[in-house]
Scaffold this motif. Sequence first.
Motif, mmCIF file in Angstrom:
data_model
loop_
_atom_site.group_PDB
_atom_site.id
_atom_site.type_symbol
_atom_site.label_atom_id
_atom_site.label_comp_id
_atom_site.label_asym_id
_atom_site.label_seq_id
_atom_site.Cartn_x
_atom_site.Cartn_y
_atom_site.Cartn_z
ATOM 1 N N LEU A 278 0.824 -1.214 0.000
ATOM 2 C CA LEU A 278 0.000 0.000 0.000
ATOM 3 C C LEU A 278 0.857 1.262 0.000
ATOM 4 O O LEU A 278 0.449 2.300 0.529
ATOM 5 N N VAL A 281 -0.750 4.547 -1.314
ATOM 6 C CA VAL A 281 -1.973 5.035 -0.677
ATOM 7 C C VAL A 281 -1.607 6.011 0.439
ATOM 8 O O VAL A 281 -0.670 5.756 1.207
ATOM 9 N N ILE A 286 -5.407 5.094 5.430
ATOM 10 C CA ILE A 286 -5.437 3.627 5.510
ATOM 11 C C ILE A 286 -6.127 3.190 6.794
ATOM 12 O O ILE A 286 -5.851 3.715 7.873
ATOM 13 N N GLY A 351 -6.569 -0.834 3.931
ATOM 14 C CA GLY A 351 -6.426 0.154 2.874
ATOM 15 C C GLY A 351 -7.450 1.265 2.981
ATOM 16 O O GLY A 351 -7.992 1.540 4.057
ATOM 17 N N ASP A 352 -7.726 1.903 1.841
ATOM 18 C CA ASP A 352 -8.658 3.034 1.780
ATOM 19 C C ASP A 352 -9.859 2.623 0.932
ATOM 20 O O ASP A 352 -9.806 2.643 -0.302
ATOM 21 N N LEU A 355 -11.334 4.918 -1.898
ATOM 22 C CA LEU A 355 -10.727 4.910 -3.227
ATOM 23 C C LEU A 355 -11.169 3.705 -4.043
ATOM 24 O O LEU A 355 -11.017 3.682 -5.265
ATOM 25 N N ASP A 397 -9.629 2.253 -7.538
ATOM 26 C CA ASP A 397 -8.276 1.704 -7.675
ATOM 27 C C ASP A 397 -8.139 0.471 -6.788
ATOM 28 O O ASP A 397 -8.151 0.575 -5.560
ATOM 29 N N LYS A 399 -5.612 -1.152 -6.199
ATOM 30 C CA LYS A 399 -4.352 -1.115 -5.460
ATOM 31 C C LYS A 399 -4.480 -0.363 -4.139
ATOM 32 O O LYS A 399 -3.517 -0.268 -3.387
ATOM 33 N N SER A 400 -5.664 0.166 -3.881
ATOM 34 C CA SER A 400 -5.863 0.924 -2.635
ATOM 35 C C SER A 400 -6.171 0.013 -1.453
ATOM 36 O O SER A 400 -6.258 0.481 -0.319
#
Length: 462
Positions: A278, A281, A286, A351-352, A355, A397, A399-400
């Motif tokens: 992460l 991010v 997070i 994560g977030d 997003l 995303d 990847k977030s």
Amino acid sequence: MKKSDLIRANIENLKEEAKELVNKTDATLEDLNAIDNKIAVEEKKLEIQLKNEAKERAAASEGATNLPEATAGVTEENKIDNKERNRVLALAICGKASQSDLAKISNLLQEGEDSKGGLLVPPDIKTKIIELQRKQFDIRKYVKIEPTKVQKGSRPKQKNEPQASGFASVDEGAEIQALHEPEIEPVEYAIRKYSGYIPITNELLDDSPENILAFVIDWMSKNELNTYAYQIFNGSGLKAAEGILNSIKTGGKLETRVVKLETAPTLKDFKRILNLNLEEVESDNIKIFTNGSGYSYIDELEDGFGRPLLQPDVTKESGYAFLGKEAVKVPTKFLKQVVLDDVEYTPYIIGDLELLYTMYDRDDLLIETTTVGGTAWRTGTTEVKGTFRFDGKINGDIKSVVVMLAKHEATSAIQNYSRANSAKNVSIALQSVVNDNKEAMEKLTEAIVTALGSTKETSNDV
């Protein structure tokens, strides 16, 4: 033609332009965002204009009540405050409202499906529902909410990312190189209707209108939040919202974002995800979402001095932080244990989510009642149905977030972690004592006691 009709026509024209733009191969992200913003502005104008027209109608009606004898029978008594309106609303729910009562809340009457009438929940009742929901788990705090007034729509999304090298260094007067072309894809959403009903007994119908309304409000608030949370975590994506847990399966949108551990997670596992998986991010955004099993595990983790790693933090929505990140306890009925090949894993969603996930909200609650439909006529009850509409999409995303699945082995991992860190902290404390630090001496004593205790535990285990 009213001004609101003109605005509606303008919105439809803009939507047609947007459809044509999406089909163009040379459409840019800026073009799509521009048309999307124009639509949003016009929809806001329509919302304001409709309110203005409603006020004008109300003012005209009020003006009529001030006319002399020509409007006999129309008096100040026709004005209705929230308390009276809510009383009539409760009577309408029970099917006991007279025609004169219903006339007082005509602005709330909606045409339902199959010609059945419904009652639109007024703003002050929504406020009471929101107040009740503050005491319960609300996933909406953590995802992106996008209000919408249309049944279906789409939003532009950039598929690829800018190159890591960014802009190239160029000599003055030299030719500037082209950047990679952004790839745009439309992300569609379709608002779904979510409904449920409860029977209201004759005993409750005989209660006061205030108690009936309080009962319905409590029922609506709990079931609305349950629906949001369950769908966002477990939705199938087929005639339902997309669920995060369903998206980690083979072929799912989050399949590549899964980290599976065959043991209980260590502090290093958490840090590795935060620092590597992460890294792009924003750190402050997070969060760590887990269920009761996962939360209990991190709640028992301690450092070498016996201090819990899960710390109270008033700056976080949940009130607690783990490794500086907000720790959110999600009820297990929503964030369930994950079973893969007959093996049970505890999920940690790190994560977030804002997003990653968007909830498209129609923001309308509808109440409908019947005394003859379903089983109501056989049981002599009144059935009350609640309806609201939304859709949820994993359209951000990926990847977030990272979904860590860990297999817990009781508390043995916790004990091993504490033992390892006890010896390490003895060394750290010794180094500090060299500087003749009184505070460090106290820490050394505490660390030695902890280490001896851990050694004793180890020998007893043997």
